[in-house]
Design an enzyme around this catalytic site. Structure first.
Site, PDB file in Angstrom:
ATOM      1  N   GLY A   1       0.849  -1.189   0.000  1.00 17.74           N
ATOM      2  CA  GLY A   1       0.000   0.000   0.000  1.00 17.74           C
ATOM      3  C   GLY A   1       0.880   1.233   0.000  1.00 17.74           C
TER       4      GLY A   1
ATOM      5  CD  GLN B   1       3.168   5.816   3.243  1.00 22.96           C
ATOM      6  OE1 GLN B   1       2.236   5.301   2.612  1.00 22.96           O
ATOM      7  NE2 GLN B   1       4.116   5.119   3.844  1.00 22.96           N
TER       8      GLN B   1
ATOM      9  CB  CYS C   1       5.032   2.047   8.171  1.00 20.74           C
ATOM     10  SG  CYS C   1       4.584   3.646   7.484  1.00 20.74           S
ATOM     11  CG  LEU C   2       6.460   1.016   2.112  1.00 21.30           C
ATOM     12  CD1 LEU C   2       5.926   1.255   0.707  1.00 21.30           C
ATOM     13  CD2 LEU C   2       7.540  -0.058   2.105  1.00 21.30           C
TER      14      LEU C   2
ATOM     15  CG  HIS D   1      -0.862   1.228   7.505  1.00 22.48           C
ATOM     16  ND1 HIS D   1       0.015   0.869   8.499  1.00 22.48           N
ATOM     17  CD2 HIS D   1      -0.142   1.989   6.648  1.00 22.48           C
ATOM     18  CE1 HIS D   1       1.210   1.397   8.257  1.00 22.48           C
ATOM     19  NE2 HIS D   1       1.146   2.073   7.130  1.00 22.48           N
ATOM     20  CD  GLU D   2      -1.401   2.452   2.828  1.00 22.63           C
ATOM     21  OE1 GLU D   2      -0.753   1.405   2.977  1.00 22.63           O
ATOM     22  OE2 GLU D   2      -0.884   3.581   2.853  1.00 22.63           O
TER      23      GLU D   2
ATOM     24  CG  HIS E   1       0.220   6.714   5.900  1.00 26.81           C
ATOM     25  ND1 HIS E   1       1.289   7.181   6.608  1.00 26.81           N
ATOM     26  CD2 HIS E   1       0.489   5.407   5.661  1.00 26.81           C
ATOM     27  CE1 HIS E   1       2.170   6.205   6.803  1.00 26.81           C
ATOM     28  NE2 HIS E   1       1.702   5.106   6.238  1.00 26.81           N
TER      29      HIS E   1
HETATM   30  O1  K1U Z   1       3.602   2.280   4.634  1.00 29.34           O
HETATM   31  C1  K1U Z   1       2.668   1.798   3.967  1.00 29.34           C
HETATM   32  O2  K1U Z   1       1.557   2.349   3.919  1.00 29.34           O
HETATM   33  C2  K1U Z   1       2.901   0.497   3.219  1.00 29.34           C
HETATM   34  C3  K1U Z   1       2.773  -0.698   4.159  1.00 29.34           C
HETATM   35  C4  K1U Z   1       1.311  -1.141   4.192  1.00 29.34           C
HETATM   36  C5  K1U Z   1       1.015  -2.168   5.255  1.00 29.34           C
HETATM   37  C6  K1U Z   1       1.601  -3.426   5.241  1.00 29.34           C
HETATM   38  C7  K1U Z   1       1.282  -4.379   6.226  1.00 29.34           C
HETATM   39  C8  K1U Z   1       0.376  -4.037   7.215  1.00 29.34           C
HETATM   40  C9  K1U Z   1      -0.194  -2.782   7.220  1.00 29.34           C
HETATM   41  C10 K1U Z   1       0.115  -1.855   6.241  1.00 29.34           C
HETATM   42  C11 K1U Z   1       3.626  -1.814   3.619  1.00 29.34           C
HETATM   43  O3  K1U Z   1       3.428  -2.323   2.534  1.00 29.34           O
HETATM   44  S1  K1U Z   1       4.933  -2.328   4.585  1.00 29.34           S
HETATM   45  C12 K1U Z   1       5.698  -3.618   3.663  1.00 29.34           C
HETATM   46  C13 K1U Z   1       4.925  -4.906   3.793  1.00 29.34           C
HETATM   47  O4  K1U Z   1       4.214  -5.057   4.750  1.00 29.34           O
HETATM   48  C14 K1U Z   1       4.989  -5.950   2.778  1.00 29.34           C
HETATM   49  C15 K1U Z   1       5.895  -5.826   1.762  1.00 29.34           C
HETATM   50  C16 K1U Z   1       5.957  -6.821   0.800  1.00 29.34           C
HETATM   51  C17 K1U Z   1       5.063  -7.900   0.835  1.00 29.34           C
HETATM   52  C18 K1U Z   1       4.135  -7.978   1.875  1.00 29.34           C
HETATM   53  C19 K1U Z   1       4.081  -7.005   2.833  1.00 29.34           C
HETATM   54 ZN    ZN Z   2       2.628   3.263   6.327  1.00 27.72          ZN
END
Ligand code: K1U
Ligand code: ZN
Length: 170
Positions: free
Chosen positions: A45, A50, A91-92, A133-134, A137
């Site tokens: 996401g 972000q 979270c990225l 979560h998004e 943000h």
């Molecule tokens: O910072 C963001 O919004 C992105 C975030 C979204 C998220 C992931 C998991 C739980 C809640 C919200 C991410 O994508 S973090 C990276 C991640 O979780 C992931 C990356 C590659 C494959 C699967 C998951």
């Molecule tokens: Zn995030």
């Protein structure tokens, strides 16, 4: 093109996004650039906040094979379940940190697509977690705010130290 993802505790992550009002080529390009940025990270996401764009737009793709990309514009949660679930979120904007957050297990969200057409999604599992979560943000909220002050301060200290090291190496 790939966009720069703001890193916690950048104050711009706490700005509240404004509704999208114009559905034009600029918006479509922004969605494309956000998708490229998200898949490159990789992530499931990404919210416009972000990438320092403060408009109510988020993209999500929880599929393994990257075939499920969806843009949610001016999203609103119209129903959420009483039942909660704890999920290890990442979270990225806070790379390398994963921790349990409790949220409603299922949500129904109404949004517009990139053409301005309304749609509704009822979600559970990772999609439900990601939608919430998004949307946080877009309200200027980062998931570490659900953790204890002790954990949050340790994360903040670590991220600031890393930021200084990045600056020194440049
Ligand atoms: O910072 C963001 O919004 C992105 C975030 C979204 C998220 C992931 C998991 C739980 C809640 C919200 C991410 O994508 S973090 C990276 C991640 O979780 C992931 C990356 C590659 C494959 C699967 C998951
Ligand atoms: Zn995030």
């Amino acid at each position: 093109s790939k966009l720069n993802i703001l890193r916690y505790p950048d104050p711009r992550l706490h700005k509240v996004a404004k509704p999208v009002t114009v559905f034009d080529a600029r918006l479509a390009k922004l969605v494309e650039d956000m998708a490229e940025t998200m898949y490159d990270a990789p992530g499931v996401g990404l919210a416009a906040t972000q990438v320092d764009v403060h408009e109510r737009l988020m993209i999500i793709d929880v599929t393994e094979d990257k075939t499920g990309l969806r843009a949610y514009i001016n999203p609103e949660i119209v129903w959420s379940s009483e039942e909660k679930q704890v999920y290890d979120e990442g979270c990225l904007s806070v790379p390398g940190v994963y921790d349990g957050v409790e949220r409603p297990a299922r949500v129904k969200v109404r949004a517009l697509d990139v053409k301005g057409e309304p749609f509704e999604v009822e979600a559970d599992g990772l999609l439900a977690v990601c939608i919430q979560h998004e949307m946080d943000h877009l309200m200027g909220k980062v998931f570490v705010e659900y953790l204890s002050p002790l954990k949050r301060n340790r994360i903040k200290t670590k991220m600031v130290k890393e930021e200084r090291e990045i600056a020194r190496d440049q």
